[in-house]
Design an enzyme around this catalytic site. Structure first.
Site, short mmCIF file in Angstrom:
data_model
loop_
_atom_site.label_atom_id
_atom_site.label_comp_id
_atom_site.label_asym_id
_atom_site.label_seq_id
_atom_site.Cartn_x
_atom_site.Cartn_y
_atom_site.Cartn_z
N ASN A 88 10.53 -6.56 -25.97
CA ASN A 88 10.63 -8.02 -25.75
C ASN A 88 9.77 -8.78 -26.75
O ASN A 88 8.67 -8.35 -27.11
CB ASN A 88 10.30 -8.40 -24.30
CG ASN A 88 8.95 -7.95 -23.81
OD1 ASN A 88 8.45 -6.92 -24.22
ND2 ASN A 88 8.36 -8.73 -22.93
N GLU A 128 8.35 -12.56 -27.35
CA GLU A 128 8.18 -13.89 -26.75
C GLU A 128 7.88 -14.94 -27.82
O GLU A 128 7.67 -14.62 -28.99
CB GLU A 128 7.09 -13.83 -25.69
CG GLU A 128 7.49 -12.88 -24.55
CD GLU A 128 6.50 -12.85 -23.40
OE1 GLU A 128 5.39 -13.39 -23.51
OE2 GLU A 128 6.86 -12.25 -22.36
N ASN A 129 7.87 -16.18 -27.38
CA ASN A 129 7.68 -17.30 -28.31
C ASN A 129 7.00 -18.43 -27.57
O ASN A 129 7.24 -18.61 -26.37
CB ASN A 129 9.05 -17.75 -28.84
CG ASN A 129 8.94 -18.64 -30.04
OD1 ASN A 129 8.62 -19.81 -29.94
ND2 ASN A 129 9.18 -18.07 -31.20
N ALA A 130 6.19 -19.21 -28.29
CA ALA A 130 5.52 -20.35 -27.68
C ALA A 130 6.55 -21.32 -27.09
O ALA A 130 6.28 -21.98 -26.08
CB ALA A 130 4.65 -21.06 -28.71
N TYR A 176 9.16 -21.02 -25.03
CA TYR A 176 9.54 -19.90 -24.17
C TYR A 176 11.00 -19.42 -24.26
O TYR A 176 11.25 -18.23 -24.39
CB TYR A 176 9.20 -20.20 -22.70
CG TYR A 176 7.72 -20.27 -22.38
CD1 TYR A 176 6.76 -20.06 -23.36
CD2 TYR A 176 7.29 -20.54 -21.08
CE1 TYR A 176 5.40 -20.13 -23.07
CE2 TYR A 176 5.93 -20.61 -20.77
CZ TYR A 176 4.99 -20.40 -21.77
OH TYR A 176 3.66 -20.46 -21.48
N CYS A 198 14.54 -10.63 -24.50
CA CYS A 198 14.23 -9.42 -23.74
C CYS A 198 14.40 -8.17 -24.62
O CYS A 198 15.15 -8.18 -25.60
CB CYS A 198 15.15 -9.29 -22.54
SG CYS A 198 14.91 -10.54 -21.28
N GLU A 237 15.96 -5.34 -23.88
CA GLU A 237 17.31 -4.75 -23.84
C GLU A 237 18.22 -5.42 -24.86
O GLU A 237 18.95 -4.78 -25.60
CB GLU A 237 17.94 -4.94 -22.46
CG GLU A 237 17.22 -4.27 -21.32
CD GLU A 237 16.17 -5.17 -20.68
OE1 GLU A 237 15.46 -5.89 -21.41
OE2 GLU A 237 16.05 -5.13 -19.45
N CYS A 241 17.23 -8.53 -16.48
CA CYS A 241 17.63 -9.87 -16.06
C CYS A 241 19.15 -10.03 -16.17
O CYS A 241 19.84 -9.21 -16.79
CB CYS A 241 16.92 -10.92 -16.92
SG CYS A 241 17.61 -11.11 -18.56
N CYS A 282 20.65 -10.02 -19.74
CA CYS A 282 20.73 -8.67 -20.32
C CYS A 282 21.87 -7.89 -19.71
O CYS A 282 22.58 -7.15 -20.39
CB CYS A 282 19.40 -7.93 -20.16
SG CYS A 282 18.12 -8.56 -21.25
#
Ligand code: THU
Length: 160
Positions: A61, A63-65, A67, A72, A74, A111, A114
């Site tokens: 995964n 992530e990013n500031a 969001y 993910c 997968e 999720c 995915c």
């Protein structure tokens, strides 16, 4: 009104019940949690997709500031597989989650987005994609992605 009961299938098992090839894929997914970029959630997810030609595509995964811009594990693996080997079916996908200094006891639950990408991958190649979810206490094995997402949305549904 008519009620429809939807049943799905999942095998709960231990590592020693998997094939050697599957165990290897799970170990790669576990190792991939090290490559997770998750400064916000601190929830490390690793994924490993095995292709029909034997190649393993790894994901984690990211992530990013901002969001929603993150992705993910997968999908990072499945999209990388599609981008690099568009004609090769994905036969197995393994996933592992690590947080608070340990792998989760229960199998990580992918999720909805995915799951949707998983069924499209399976549908695209017309071959079942086994999904293995790692947990310290037990693992869940789905014989195909559709078992993770009954009543999914497919290209045929676009035709109305
Ligand atoms: N995450 C995944 O990578 N896969 C899943 O199946 C569930 C959630 C990630 C997204 C986010 O970076 C973090 O886990 C917390 O939701």
């Amino acid at each position: 009104m008519r009620d429809i009961v939807i049943k799905t299938n999942v095998h709960a098992c231990q590592m020693n019940e998997l094939t050697e090839e599957e165990r290897e894929l799970v170990e790669i997914a576990k190792n991939q949690t090290n490559n997770s970029y998750c400064p916000y959630s601190k929830f490390h997810v690793g994924a490993a997709a095995k292709l029909e030609n034997g190649i393993i595509i790894k994901g984690a995964n990211q992530e990013n500031a901002a969001y929603p811009s993150g992705l993910c594990a997968e999908r990072s693996a499945l999209f990388a597989a599609g981008a690099n080997y568009p004609d090769v079916p994905v036969t197995t996908l393994a996933i592992a989650c690590f947080t608070d200094g340990h792998f989760t006891d229960e199998p990580g639950s992918p999720c909805g987005s995915c799951r949707q990408v998983m069924i499209e991958t399976e549908h695209r190649y017309g071959k079942p994609m086994k999904v293995i979810l790692y947990g310290e206490k037990e693992l869940f094995v789905f014989d195909n992605a559709s078992d993770l997402m009954p009543v999914g949305f497919f290209s045929e549904d676009l035709k109305g």
